[in-house]
Design an enzyme around this catalytic site. Structure first.
Site, PDB file in Angstrom:
ATOM      1  N   HIS A   1       0.813  -1.220   0.000  1.00 41.52           N
ATOM      2  CA  HIS A   1       0.000   0.000   0.000  1.00 41.52           C
ATOM      3  C   HIS A   1       0.847   1.272   0.000  1.00 41.52           C
ATOM      4  O   HIS A   1       1.977   1.289   0.477  1.00 41.52           O
ATOM      5  CB  HIS A   1      -0.899   0.024   1.251  1.00 41.52           C
ATOM      6  CG  HIS A   1      -1.804  -1.156   1.349  1.00 41.52           C
ATOM      7  ND1 HIS A   1      -2.313  -1.615   2.552  1.00 41.52           N
ATOM      8  CD2 HIS A   1      -2.292  -1.991   0.411  1.00 41.52           C
ATOM      9  CE1 HIS A   1      -3.068  -2.668   2.341  1.00 41.52           C
ATOM     10  NE2 HIS A   1      -3.078  -2.931   1.047  1.00 41.52           N
TER      11      HIS A   1
ATOM     12  N   TYR B   1       2.672   1.119  13.856  1.00 41.45           N
ATOM     13  CA  TYR B   1       3.509   1.964  13.024  1.00 41.45           C
ATOM     14  C   TYR B   1       3.025   3.411  13.022  1.00 41.45           C
ATOM     15  O   TYR B   1       1.831   3.671  13.069  1.00 41.45           O
ATOM     16  CB  TYR B   1       3.633   1.434  11.590  1.00 41.45           C
ATOM     17  CG  TYR B   1       2.361   1.075  10.896  1.00 41.45           C
ATOM     18  CD1 TYR B   1       1.664  -0.079  11.220  1.00 41.45           C
ATOM     19  CD2 TYR B   1       1.869   1.872   9.876  1.00 41.45           C
ATOM     20  CE1 TYR B   1       0.496  -0.421  10.560  1.00 41.45           C
ATOM     21  CE2 TYR B   1       0.704   1.527   9.208  1.00 41.45           C
ATOM     22  CZ  TYR B   1       0.027   0.389   9.556  1.00 41.45           C
ATOM     23  OH  TYR B   1      -1.134   0.058   8.896  1.00 41.45           O
TER      24      TYR B   1
ATOM     25  N   ASP C   1      -6.863  -6.216  -1.396  1.00 44.30           N
ATOM     26  CA  ASP C   1      -5.500  -6.606  -1.787  1.00 44.30           C
ATOM     27  C   ASP C   1      -5.493  -7.710  -2.835  1.00 44.30           C
ATOM     28  O   ASP C   1      -4.496  -7.921  -3.518  1.00 44.30           O
ATOM     29  CB  ASP C   1      -4.697  -6.993  -0.556  1.00 44.30           C
ATOM     30  CG  ASP C   1      -4.338  -5.764   0.276  1.00 44.30           C
ATOM     31  OD1 ASP C   1      -3.927  -5.937   1.440  1.00 44.30           O
ATOM     32  OD2 ASP C   1      -4.485  -4.635  -0.235  1.00 44.30           O
TER      33      ASP C   1
ATOM     34  N   LYS D   1       6.645   5.989   6.964  1.00 42.12           N
ATOM     35  CA  LYS D   1       6.192   5.064   7.998  1.00 42.12           C
ATOM     36  C   LYS D   1       7.364   4.559   8.829  1.00 42.12           C
ATOM     37  O   LYS D   1       8.465   4.372   8.325  1.00 42.12           O
ATOM     38  CB  LYS D   1       5.473   3.855   7.364  1.00 42.12           C
ATOM     39  CG  LYS D   1       4.226   4.261   6.599  1.00 42.12           C
ATOM     40  CD  LYS D   1       3.606   3.126   5.819  1.00 42.12           C
ATOM     41  CE  LYS D   1       2.404   3.648   5.030  1.00 42.12           C
ATOM     42  NZ  LYS D   1       1.904   2.663   4.056  1.00 42.12           N
TER      43      LYS D   1
HETATM   44  C1  LIG Z   1      -4.834   2.434   7.000  1.00 35.81           C
HETATM   45  C2  LIG Z   1      -6.073   2.883   7.695  1.00 35.81           C
HETATM   46  C3  LIG Z   1      -7.240   2.152   7.629  1.00 35.81           C
HETATM   47  N1  LIG Z   1      -8.367   2.588   8.274  1.00 35.81           N
HETATM   48  C4  LIG Z   1      -9.575   1.772   8.194  1.00 35.81           C
HETATM   49  C5  LIG Z   1     -10.067   1.532   6.785  1.00 35.81           C
HETATM   50  C6  LIG Z   1     -10.666   0.153   6.845  1.00 35.81           C
HETATM   51  O1  LIG Z   1     -12.025   0.251   7.243  1.00 35.81           O
HETATM   52  C7  LIG Z   1      -9.884  -0.548   7.949  1.00 35.81           C
HETATM   53  C8  LIG Z   1      -8.844  -1.505   7.425  1.00 35.81           C
HETATM   54  O2  LIG Z   1      -8.059  -0.790   6.472  1.00 35.81           O
HETATM   55  P1  LIG Z   1      -7.067  -1.587   5.510  1.00 35.81           P
HETATM   56  O3  LIG Z   1      -7.726  -2.833   5.029  1.00 35.81           O
HETATM   57  O4  LIG Z   1      -6.547  -0.596   4.496  1.00 35.81           O
HETATM   58  O5  LIG Z   1      -5.919  -1.981   6.544  1.00 35.81           O
HETATM   59  P2  LIG Z   1      -4.518  -2.640   6.115  1.00 35.81           P
HETATM   60  O6  LIG Z   1      -4.711  -3.655   5.050  1.00 35.81           O
HETATM   61  O7  LIG Z   1      -3.858  -3.045   7.384  1.00 35.81           O
HETATM   62  O8  LIG Z   1      -3.751  -1.411   5.474  1.00 35.81           O
HETATM   63  C9  LIG Z   1      -2.520  -0.935   5.982  1.00 35.81           C
HETATM   64  O9  LIG Z   1      -1.583  -1.896   5.626  1.00 35.81           O
HETATM   65  C10 LIG Z   1      -0.330  -1.509   5.106  1.00 35.81           C
HETATM   66  C11 LIG Z   1       0.681  -2.455   5.689  1.00 35.81           C
HETATM   67  C12 LIG Z   1       0.057  -0.112   5.283  1.00 35.81           C
HETATM   68  O10 LIG Z   1       1.234   0.228   5.260  1.00 35.81           O
HETATM   69  C13 LIG Z   1      -0.977   0.923   5.398  1.00 35.81           C
HETATM   70  O11 LIG Z   1      -0.767   1.686   6.573  1.00 35.81           O
HETATM   71  C14 LIG Z   1      -2.353   0.448   5.403  1.00 35.81           C
HETATM   72  O12 LIG Z   1      -2.774   0.458   4.062  1.00 35.81           O
HETATM   73  O13 LIG Z   1      -9.254   0.489   8.703  1.00 35.81           O
HETATM   74  C15 LIG Z   1      -8.383   3.758   9.010  1.00 35.81           C
HETATM   75  O14 LIG Z   1      -9.407   4.132   9.584  1.00 35.81           O
HETATM   76  N2  LIG Z   1      -7.232   4.499   9.086  1.00 35.81           N
HETATM   77  C16 LIG Z   1      -6.081   4.109   8.461  1.00 35.81           C
HETATM   78  O15 LIG Z   1      -5.054   4.820   8.580  1.00 35.81           O
END
Ligand SMILES: Cc1cn([C@H]2C[C@H](O)[C@@H](COP(=O)(O)OP(=O)(O)O[C@H]3O[C@H](C)C(=O)[C@H](O)[C@H]3O)O2)c(=O)[nH]c1=O
Length: 189
Positions: A55, A125, A164, A65
């Site tokens: 991401h 992070y 993803d 980060k």
């Molecule tokens: C990233 C983020 C997500 N969210 C909410 C949005 C979704 O409803 C839920 C899960 O989000 P997401 O599926 O994007 O989470 P990850 O797959 O862990 O994403 C992260 O994973 C990789 C490793 C990264 O480096 C990024 O910080 C980020 O993209 O959390 C938020 O409310 N705030 C945030 O800053």
């Protein structure tokens, strides 16, 4: 600092266990890491071989980060997305674990993702910009043009979010970030 950096904060051990400063603005400025971090994130991945990534957020919400693993272990990866960089599309990775206490600093200009190596792995992070769903973008985790060697068992597939599973390949990413003249490397601090 525009290199990806692997940090190993000192642990002060004693009979009770240990103490470590895991972030210090002054110390990190001395390393050349001058971003102001504005948000802390924390995720739990229940199943071993969960992959979150790759991401990045585009400007004006691009994020640097500072990643560490506080339970279990991960293989943490950064991919250079800076246009005209001689290392564009190349990747670096490191194992971060609660045990080794290592941290990975990823500047703006790189995609980030990790594969968990144990069940019940927690990652925390710092990010240098707030979350922006409109600027939240991704790169296909197994794009052969990038060729990340994820430490998965032969023939195994990771656990991926629906999002993803649908990330685009590098060829569809386009010019996202400016190149600052420093090829990607993984420096150890
Ligand atoms: C990233 C983020 C997500 N969210 C909410 C949005 C979704 O409803 C839920 C899960 O989000 P997401 O599926 O994007 O989470 P990850 O797959 O862990 O994403 C992260 O994973 C990789 C490793 C990264 O480096 C990024 O910080 C980020 O993209 O959390 C938020 O409310 N705030 C945030 O800053």
């Amino acid at each position: 600092m525009s290199s990806v950096a692997l940090l190993q904060p000192k642990r002060f051990g004693d009979a009770r266990g240990w103490f470590a400063e895991v972030y210090s603005e002054t110390t990190f400025q001395g390393y050349g890491i001058t971003e102001r971090f504005v948000q802390d994130n924390h995720s739990l991945s229940i199943v071993q071989y969960t992959l979150r990534g790759l991401h990045f957020q585009t400007e004006p919400f691009a994020q640097a980060k500072l990643v560490r693993c506080v339970r279990g272990s991960i293989f943490d990866v950064a991919v250079d997305l800076r246009s005209k960089s001689p290392t564009f599309g190349q990747w670096v990775g490191a194992e971060l674990s609660a045990e080794n206490g290592n941290q990975l600093y990823i500047p703006v200009g790189f995609a980030h993702g990790f594969l968990t190596l144990e069940p019940m792995t927690e990652v925390v992070y710092k990010v240098s910009n707030v979350y922006s769903p409109a600027c939240d973008c991704g790169l296909k985790w197994d794009d052969p043009a990038v060729g990340v060697i994820w430490p998965l068992p032969k023939g195994a597939s990771p656990i991926l979010s629906d999002k993803d599973q649908r990330q685009p390949p590098l060829s569809e990413i386009g010019d996202v970030f400016e190149y600052d003249g420093t090829p990607m490397s993984l420096v150890q601090i």
